[in-house]
Enzyme design. Structure first.
Site, PDB file in Angstrom:
ATOM      1  N   ARG A  38       1.049  -1.339  -0.206  1.00 54.07           N
ATOM      2  CA  ARG A  38      -0.224  -0.357   0.083  1.00 54.07           C
ATOM      3  C   ARG A  38       0.462   1.117   0.169  1.00 54.07           C
ATOM      4  O   ARG A  38       1.528   1.840   0.724  1.00 54.07           O
ATOM      5  CB  ARG A  38      -0.331  -0.202   1.428  1.00 54.07           C
ATOM      6  CG  ARG A  38      -2.446   0.995   1.091  1.00 54.07           C
ATOM      7  CD  ARG A  38      -2.936   1.091   2.916  1.00 54.07           C
ATOM      8  NE  ARG A  38      -1.898   1.855   3.153  1.00 54.07           N
ATOM      9  CZ  ARG A  38      -1.631   1.978   5.052  1.00 54.07           C
ATOM     10  NH1 ARG A  38      -2.521   0.816   5.475  1.00 54.07           N
ATOM     11  NH2 ARG A  38      -0.963   2.436   5.050  1.00 54.07           N
TER      12      ARG A  38
ATOM     13  N   HIS B 233      -3.721   4.365   4.629  1.00 54.81           N
ATOM     14  CA  HIS B 233      -4.222   4.108   4.629  1.00 54.81           C
ATOM     15  C   HIS B 233      -6.253   4.014   3.625  1.00 54.81           C
ATOM     16  O   HIS B 233      -6.858   3.652   3.084  1.00 54.81           O
ATOM     17  CB  HIS B 233      -5.336   3.434   5.222  1.00 54.81           C
ATOM     18  CG  HIS B 233      -6.424   2.738   5.637  1.00 54.81           C
ATOM     19  ND1 HIS B 233      -7.173   1.839   5.679  1.00 54.81           N
ATOM     20  CD2 HIS B 233      -7.897   2.782   6.271  1.00 54.81           C
ATOM     21  CE1 HIS B 233      -7.663   0.702   5.505  1.00 54.81           C
ATOM     22  NE2 HIS B 233      -8.342   2.034   7.071  1.00 54.81           N
TER      23      HIS B 233
ATOM     24  N   TYR C 188       2.990   5.189  11.793  1.00 57.14           N
ATOM     25  CA  TYR C 188       3.423   3.803  12.264  1.00 57.14           C
ATOM     26  C   TYR C 188       4.434   3.110  11.129  1.00 57.14           C
ATOM     27  O   TYR C 188       5.344   2.205  11.673  1.00 57.14           O
ATOM     28  CB  TYR C 188       2.191   2.991  11.583  1.00 57.14           C
ATOM     29  CG  TYR C 188       1.497   3.165  11.353  1.00 57.14           C
ATOM     30  CD1 TYR C 188       1.314   2.253   9.838  1.00 57.14           C
ATOM     31  CD2 TYR C 188       0.309   3.818  11.274  1.00 57.14           C
ATOM     32  CE1 TYR C 188       0.645   2.526   8.961  1.00 57.14           C
ATOM     33  CE2 TYR C 188      -0.407   4.338  10.219  1.00 57.14           C
ATOM     34  CZ  TYR C 188      -0.346   3.317   9.003  1.00 57.14           C
ATOM     35  OH  TYR C 188      -1.109   3.802   8.165  1.00 57.14           O
TER      36      TYR C 188
HETATM   37  C1  LIG Z   1     -15.522  -5.715  10.639  1.00 57.09           C
HETATM   38  C2  LIG Z   1     -14.234  -4.514  10.712  1.00 57.09           C
HETATM   39  N1  LIG Z   1     -13.734  -3.644  12.181  1.00 57.09           N
HETATM   40  C3  LIG Z   1     -12.735  -2.728  11.949  1.00 57.09           C
HETATM   41  C4  LIG Z   1     -13.392  -2.343  10.298  1.00 57.09           C
HETATM   42  C5  LIG Z   1     -11.573  -1.057  10.644  1.00 57.09           C
HETATM   43  N2  LIG Z   1     -11.292  -1.350   9.336  1.00 57.09           N
HETATM   44  C6  LIG Z   1     -11.171  -0.765   8.142  1.00 57.09           C
HETATM   45  S1  LIG Z   1      -9.989  -0.850   6.984  1.00 57.09           S
HETATM   46  C7  LIG Z   1      -9.801  -1.693   8.451  1.00 57.09           C
HETATM   47  C8  LIG Z   1      -7.996  -2.639   7.947  1.00 57.09           C
HETATM   48  C9  LIG Z   1      -7.972  -3.654   6.679  1.00 57.09           C
HETATM   49  O1  LIG Z   1      -7.078  -4.485   6.571  1.00 57.09           O
HETATM   50  P1  LIG Z   1      -7.227  -4.800   5.173  1.00 57.09           P
HETATM   51  O2  LIG Z   1      -7.779  -5.897   5.460  1.00 57.09           O
HETATM   52  O3  LIG Z   1      -5.174  -5.164   4.616  1.00 57.09           O
HETATM   53  O4  LIG Z   1      -7.118  -4.499   3.709  1.00 57.09           O
HETATM   54  P2  LIG Z   1      -6.308  -2.933   3.733  1.00 57.09           P
HETATM   55  O5  LIG Z   1      -6.862  -1.729   4.229  1.00 57.09           O
HETATM   56  O6  LIG Z   1      -4.832  -3.119   3.382  1.00 57.09           O
HETATM   57  O7  LIG Z   1      -7.112  -2.845   2.111  1.00 57.09           O
HETATM   58  C10 LIG Z   1      -9.781  -2.058   9.580  1.00 57.09           C
HETATM   59  C11 LIG Z   1      -9.418  -1.939  10.984  1.00 57.09           C
HETATM   60  C12 LIG Z   1     -13.730  -2.667  10.112  1.00 57.09           C
HETATM   61  N3  LIG Z   1     -14.231  -2.218   8.530  1.00 57.09           N
HETATM   62  N4  LIG Z   1     -14.646  -3.542   9.359  1.00 57.09           N
END
Ligand SMILES: Cc1ncc(C[n+]2csc(CCOP(=O)(O)OP(=O)(O)O)c2C)c(N)n1
Ligand SMILES: [Mg+2]
Lengths: 354, 326
Positions: A251, A255, A264
């Protein structure tokens, strides 16, 4: 070490690499088409970031760095296949034929979806991490029961692999040999948490424990992603069951536009990954092999600029929905709570103001 | 008195709790280096270490389910759910284990844990980031549910919730995180489960909580300009509800309006209206009204202003209860 495990068909420097199991099936025009897709989706992503900065979008989740993973997988899908995104798969949505403006409807907060998922055979975004993995398996079980020549692909991130839903999806897909491909983009981060917080082993190896193949592909190599995804989708269509593909990528951006990655992660890591840029490597290959002219490269950039301008105009013209529309699709048919709420909103003079 | 934001007050409250009791642990996604997406845990991992401020793998059932085990072992876990709409993967653990383990173990296990949920809308967010799930939890026997509306409450209530031996769902009105208020760091003024009269009035009792307290106070200000005096009660505790405070007010005003962001169907206001109608029947001079979100999924934020209870909608309800003739 890492390179050994990865399926790679194009090195970071743009050298062709051969792989016994995955020969390239793409001709030069097709490779140029993938390059064009990637340039366009990055340009549209950057435009979206600036639209957000200018207050025109509520939020934006940039895909920068993940273009090869998304375009490779998106182009491997056939029209009749069905795909389930999370919230960052703008590149896949582009491949499914969804217009950039439709993609931004959610981020402008005029809609929770943005496009007709049945028309494009691409579901609406899922923000609750991991939910869609089970939904995709169920969809694939339907395809299986219909005897249809279709595959289902579901996208999620490295973080999502910790969710119960995703692990249950693996169990169900294995139990029923569902025609589904799990496509995890390991972009190294789940907001501020590195992938090691989620897993002690490479993610693709999780599949083995569930009883189906897992494969790690260089997620910044569009040729490799395309071939690996195509093969897994074909396996699913032919009754071969599920596959987990781990697209190893990065990435490059925050985010989302609300995030501050300086808290971080180190700039040096980001710099290191710039040398693996998914777009630059295809360009290097095409230029060195003289498969593309300078004029053609310029034309692609200009086309991307035009699309970005069109996107900007479409977004600025995108008005909020009529507040009364919140009552429209809650139930299939008449419902007293909805009728009462609608009437109350009308009486309060809150409806129809836009 | 010290002026600080609710976010800072929660941060300070958590810091005190971590200092006061080595058994207190924080668990949540991105609560370490990032300090949480709202920075409520900012600096806490640096000061208390990774064993006490734990960046959780991405799974809410995991966060709450392991907190249950930690509580069984005598720890006092404080879980952070990143946004209201992400608590549902943990729903099973909350309802089946958190709420019931004390009863199921005949009092052997103490579920002294806190689940912090930033809740409510009004921040222009995308889907699942603006929900009001408090009624699900208030409905569940074994759980207590509270919601601070001021920095002072946030500072004290989080510490009291952590010290309490029952599981507490701690609903933080995220749209108020950045508003400043005076915090008395020497002593807490109210009990954790007390309702508080935020503004005295004679004509109508407004009962509300969390993000809507501020809206109700603005409505009271506006109504005063028209010669109508609203008494505003901040329920603070949603389970249990502090009925005696509400009854005293209603016996005076005879008119009741309940305000919250969640839709009114089977909600906190359903319970308040039912109970107060039963206990204050002879004092009522008008039917109780509710000003709430509509009974739909939380809408795209471009129309959340129309969805949420507003000063105008409260004043409209005030006109109706004042104009009611039996
Ligand atoms: C059930 C849930 N918990 C927490 C979140 C908050 N949240 C949004 S994105 C994220 C991280 C996701 O990481 P990843 O699965 O690696 O996907 P990326 O964003 O890197 O594409 C979190 C914790 C959420 N959207 N849904
Ligand atoms: Mg990730």
């Amino acid at each position: 070490m890492l390179e050994e495990q990865l399926v790679q068909l194009l090195s970071p420097e743009g050298e062709r690499v051969t792989h016994a199991q995955y020969p390239t099936t793409l001709n030069t025009d097709e490779i140029i088409a993938l390059y064009r897709d990637m340039v366009i989706v990055r340009r549209l992503c950057n435009e979206s970031t600036s639209l957000q900065r200018q207050g025109q979008l509520a939020l934006w989740a940039p895909l920068q760095g993940q273009e090869a993973a998304q375009i490779g997988a998106g182009r491997a899908l056939r029209t009749r296949d069905f795909s389930f995104p999370s919230y960052r798969e703008h590149g896949v949505a582009w491949c499914r034929g969804i217009s950039p403006a439709e993609i931004l409807r959610l981020f402008r907060q005029v809609s929770h979806g943005g496009w007709d998922p049945q028309k494009y055979r691409h579901s609406v975004p899922t923000i609750v991490i991991g939910n869609q993995a089970l939904n995709a398996v169920g969809y694939a079980m339907g395809v299986q029961r219909d005897g249809a020549d279709e595959a289902t692909m579901v996208f999620f991130g490295d973080g999502a692999t910790s969710q119960g839903d995703v692990n249950e999806a693996f169990v169900w897909a294995a139990a029923f040999n569902a025609p589904v491909v799990f496509f995890v983009q390991n972009n190294q981060w789940a907001i501020s948490e590195p992938t090691v917080r989620q897993s002690r082993i490479p993610l693709y190896r999780r599949a083995e424990g569930f009883g189906f193949p897992g494969i790690r592909v260089d997620g910044n190599d569009v040729l490799a992603v395309y071939e690996v995804a195509s093969a897994a989708l074909q396996l699913a269509r032919e009754g071969g069951g599920p596959t987990l593909i781990e697209a190893y990528t990065y990435r490059m951006g925050a985010h989302t536009t609300s995030d501050d990655p300086t808290r971080y992660r180190f700039d040096a890591d980001v710099e290191a990954w710039k040398h693996r840029d998914p777009i630059e490597r295809v360009k290097a290959y095409l230029v060195r092999t003289q498969h593309i002219t300078a004029a053609a490269l310029t034309a692609i950039n200009e086309e991307a600029d035009v699309l970005a301008m069109e996107l900007r105009e479409a977004v600025l013209a995108m008005d909020g929905p009529d507040p009364l529309s919140i009552f429209d699709h809650v139930y299939a048919d008449q419902h007293p709570l909805i009728d009462a709420g609608r009437q109350e909103m009308i009486d309060l003079g809150l409806g129809g103001v836009r | 008195m010290t002026a600080m934001t609710m976010a800072k007050a929660l941060n300070e409250g958590l810091r005190h709790a971590l200092d006061a009791d080595p058994k207190v642990l924080l668990l949540g996604e991105d609560i370490g280096k990032l300090g949480g997406v709202f920075r409520i845990t900012d600096g806490l991992q640096k000061d208390f270490g990774e064993d006490r401020v734990i960046d959780a793998p991405l799974g809410e059932s995991g966060i709450v389910g392991t907190a249950v085990g930690l509580a069984m072992r005598g720890y006092r876990p404080v879980c952070e759910i990143q946004f209201d709409g992400f608590v549902y993967p943990a729903f099973d653990q909350i309802v089946s284990q958190v709420a019931k383990l004390r009863a199921r173990s005949s009092g052997s296990f103490t579920m002294g844990l806190v689940i912090r949920i930033p809740f409510g809308g009004g921040i222009g967010a995308i889907e699942h980031h603006s929900e009001s799930p408090e009624a699900y939890f208030a409905h569940t026997s074994g759980l207590r549910v509270v919601s601070p509306s001021t920095p002072d409450d946030a500072y004290w209530m989080i510490q009291e919730a952590i010290r309490h031996d029952d599981p507490i769902i701690f609903c933080e009105p995220k749209c108020r995180y950045w508003e400043k208020g005076e915090v008395d760091v020497t002593a807490s003024t109210h009990g954790l489960f007390d309702a508080v009269v935020r503004r005295l009035g004679e004509d109508v009792t407004i009962v509300t909580y969390g993000p809507s307290v501020h809206t109700a106070l603005r409505a009271a200000q506006a109504a005063a300009g028209e010669g109508i005096s609203l008494e505003v009660i901040d329920a603070r505790s949603l389970a249990p509800l502090d009925f005696p405070v509400m009854m005293r007010s209603l016996e005076k005003t005879g008119r009741l309006i309940v305000v919250h962001e969640a839709g009114h169907n089977v909600s906190i206001s359903s319970e308040i209206v039912a109970q107060l109608t039963e206990s204050c029947f002879y004092s009522l001079r008008a039917p109780a009204l509710r000003v709430t979100g509509f009974n739909t999924p939380y809408p795209p934020s471009r129309v959340e202003k129309e969805y949420l209870p507003s000063v105008d909608r409260i004043l409209d309800a005030v006109d109706r209860v004042m104009g009611f003739e039996s």
